[in-house]
Design an enzyme around this catalytic site. Structure first.
Site, PDB file in Angstrom:
ATOM      1  N   SER A 551       0.846  -1.192   0.000  1.00 58.29           N
ATOM      2  CA  SER A 551       0.000   0.000   0.000  1.00 58.29           C
ATOM      3  C   SER A 551       0.882   1.244   0.000  1.00 58.29           C
ATOM      4  O   SER A 551       1.678   1.435  -0.921  1.00 58.29           O
ATOM      5  CB  SER A 551      -0.945  -0.039   1.199  1.00 58.29           C
ATOM      6  N   HIS A 666      -7.814  -5.334  -0.653  1.00 54.74           N
ATOM      7  CA  HIS A 666      -6.590  -4.573  -0.415  1.00 54.74           C
ATOM      8  C   HIS A 666      -5.549  -5.389   0.340  1.00 54.74           C
ATOM      9  O   HIS A 666      -4.356  -5.082   0.285  1.00 54.74           O
ATOM     10  CB  HIS A 666      -6.908  -3.287   0.355  1.00 54.74           C
TER      11      HIS A 666
END
Length: 700
Positions: A551, A666
């Site tokens: 991320s 994610h």
């Protein structure tokens, strides 16, 4: 130089680029589920998996990771509701998971008698949907009805359905939201706060709800009354009923940016603004006292309350110009608040002291806050797992790099605790050691980092070393036990390093704010400084040093790879941001402009453009053979970032690897089997690059 067009032709995947922009030939890869984009991703998967899975360590690492991740010996972490213990559990028989409960007394035993409430595997099979558990929100204090979230493939967007805990069935004609990033929270049994997020008018530029509405049972969602509306450019608007014993407060939060808030007390149909600094965070309510975590100095009257402090005052006083504030704690220069929880009669503060955990209890007696440091294990990471607001009972977890996670039951007032259960030692830590060092960054700031060395370690510069960091959004990285890292890396002779670089929250808000926007380069300088220090201490060398991040951490390692490719021989870049020219136009990206800046503003793009990996990667650079991973179902950080970076690097003639999980959200993996598979890929890649096999590929 081998152009990507040649690679695509070989794989039979050359696509007509109908959406091509003149300055970005890979824009078509942003079409998440487009036929051509998915064909490209599958082609890259096939090419890369053929390489990585052929490594002799892939299968044993994969199998051991799956054994650890699905073991019944893992801790079933508790969630206290109504005096009972709830838990969501996945294993090899329940890949999607089961939601279950047991009594407190049973949970304390070695083999709790679990009562299964909802079997997600069975539900997925029955409804023929790829369901992934997305949490639950149960109605306080009766805990009779819950809003259950179910995601398709692990995305943030989820279906929300009302569930009856007594009948163990979804409620016919109950509250239900179709797949979206809509929000829904309980008011009472027959009404909820809802923030629909279906149409462009209903969502912010970040894709989150921009209204709060009251939705009453038996009515259509379209009839829900709008009670608050934010701006299109906001990150989002959210609402919650906060309970304080038998009392409650309805709070509406408007987030103009990721780090600023406007808080409103919703009473008698009116939203009343609370006098709280825009960058402060509400941490809870106890006995009518509102807890506020300060991210900057706050002057009230003639007194200034310092950045990083936890303060409190009566809830109603925040409707006035000068709330009657009291300080619970003011952390020191090397300390920070890493979490605040409440029980029936105490406030629990998880304090980081030079990145080691402490636990403090605050009680209010005779109109004053009194502090007590609770007796917890030292030199590790402490985290409150769950707390009971009808008693002073809570559970906390203790862990360290070489210490398996241990769960304790404790009392916040009596300061008693007992070990409930501990995970087994997944790897042999005999001869392994942990040390904490500091490296001097480019501006002279000292950056702490942990080094975990394997048995038989010698500082000879030849140790395969994996360096991990995050450096963003005030997220603290602390010591933790990982059976997968231990068996796949440490037991096989690898060194593991965790760096506490700026941008994180290890030393409070100032540590985070030091790397915001125009100062972003400091985070990259910090990681480079730690890397150079590892080499200077002869712990490793560039031929044996790899970096890993996901991320924002993916952006970190991507930027550092482009800036200093000479320092590394492996880069694991997971679910990353990489195209910082367009990050704010992709999915939730607009919400992160408070962290990075606005690329559409020429002055801000001037500094963003200096580090944006996608714009700075060059055909002339000599980069390590990086491994990029992402997920098609990641609806937070767009998979286009990783796709386009790989496409550009291949087109420039660089050798890179790529794996895209077609589901997984994610986190990159939707279930434990996928996590184990990804772990096998990553560690096999790292051994290939940084071990003896990687020496011949240095700089390749």
């Amino acid at each position: 130089m081998k152009k990507l067009s040649a690679v695509l032709l070989t794989a039979g995947l050359l696509a007509p680029v109908v959406t091509m922009a003149h300055d970005d030939p890979w824009l078509w890869l942003e079409n998440v589920e487009g036929e051509n984009a998915l064909a490209w991703a599958r082609g890259q998967n096939e090419r890369s998996l053929d390489v990585i899975q052929s490594h002799p360590l892939f299968e044993p690492i994969h199998e051991r990771a799956l054994e650890i991740l699905t073991s019944d010996e893992r801790i079933a972490y508790p969630s206290l509701m109504g005096g009972e213990i709830y838990n969501f559990w996945r294993d090899d028989e329940h890949v999607r998971g089961i939601w279950r409960k047991t009594s407190l007394e049973s949970y304390r035993g070695e083999s709790p008698g679990w009562d299964v409430i909802l079997d997600v595997d069975a539900l997925a099979e029955r409804e023929e949907r790829n369901w992934v558990w997305a949490g639950s929100n149960c109605r306080y204090p009766a805990y009779d009805r819950c809003i259950v979230g179910l995601s398709i493939g692990g995305a943030d967007a989820a279906v929300r359905r009302e569930f009856d805990l007594e009948t163990r069935e979804f409620v016919d004609d109950g509250f239900r939201l179709d797949e979206s990033k809509s929000s829904i929270t309980w008011r009472d049994r027959d009404s909820v706060f809802v923030g629909p997020a279906y149409t462009d008018e209903q969502v912010t530029d970040s894709g989150y709800p921009r209204t709060v509405r009251v939705w009453r049972r038996g009515t259509d969602l379209a009839e829900a009354e709008t009670v608050f509306e934010g701006e299109k450019g906001d990150v989002g608007v959210f609402s919650a009923r906060i309970h304080d014993g038998d009392d409650h407060y309805d709070v509406i939060t408007r987030a103009p940016t990721f780090f600023t808030r406007e808080y409103y007390l919703f009473e008698d149909g009116e939203a009343k603004r609370l006098n709280v600094p825009a960058d402060a965070e509400l941490s809870g309510v106890i006995d009518g006292q509102l807890l506020v975590d300060l991210k900057s100095d706050w002057t009230v009257g003639e007194h200034t309350f310092a950045q990083g402090a936890l303060v409190a005052a009566p809830v109603e006083s925040f409707l006035a110009d000068a709330p009657a504030l009291e300080v619970l704690i003011q952390p020191g220069a090397r300390q920070s608040i890493n979490g605040v929880s409440t029980t029936d009669g105490a406030v629990l503060v998880n304090l980081l002291d030079n990145v080691n955990g402490k636990l403090l209890s605050f009680t209010r007696e005779d109109g004053r806050w009194r502090q007590k440091e609770l007796e917890v294990p030292q030199m590790g990471t402490i985290s409150v797992v769950t707390a009971d607001d009808r008693s002073n009972r809570f559970f906390y977890n203790y862990t360290g790099f070489l210490t398996p996670s241990t769960l304790f039951e404790a009392d916040a007032v009596a300061d008693t605790h007992r070990e409930v259960r501990a995970e087994p030692a997944w790897f042999d830590a005999e001869g392994m050691e942990v040390a904490q060092h500091e490296a001097e960054s480019a501006d002279g700031t000292m950056i702490p980092y942990f080094v975990v060395t394997p048995s038989g370690y010698e500082a000879d510069g030849a140790n395969p070393t994996l360096l991990s960091a995050y450096g963003g959004f005030e997220v603290s990285r602390t010591p933790y036990y990982s059976g997968v890292t231990g068996t796949a890396w440490l037991e096989r002779g690898g060194v593991f390093v965790l760096a506490n670089i700026r941008g994180g929250g290890e030393f409070g808000p100032r540590w985070h704010q030091a790397a915001l926007k125009e100062n972003r380069q400091r985070a990259y300088d910090d990681l480079i400084a730690v890397s150079e220090d590892l080499v200077e201490r002869n712990i490793t060398s560039p031929e044996h040093l790899g970096i890993q991040g996901g991320s924002n951490g993916g952006l970190l390692v991507g930027a550092v790879m482009v800036q200093r490719p000479d320092l590394y021989n492996a880069v694991v870049c997971q679910v990353p941001l990489l195209d910082m020219k367009r990050f704010h136009k992709l999915l939730a990206g607009a919400s992160w402009m408070g962290e990075y800046g606005n690329p559409d503003d020429p002055e801000q793009w001037a500094y963003i453009s200096e580090y944006s990996p996608y714009q700075n990667v060059s055909a002339d650079g000599e980069y390590p053979k990086a491994f990029f991973t992402t997920s098609t179902r990641d609806d937070r950080v767009h998979p286009g970032h990783a796709r386009k970076m790989v496409a550009r690097m291949l087109d420039q003639g660089h050798d890179v690897l790529y794996y895209e999980n077609i589901e997984g959200g994610h986190g990159g993996a939707a279930n434990l089997k996928q996590r184990a598979f990804l772990s096998g890929l990553i560690y096999a890649y790292l051994h290939e690059r940084l071990g003896s096999a990687g020496e011949s590929n240095a700089g390749g």
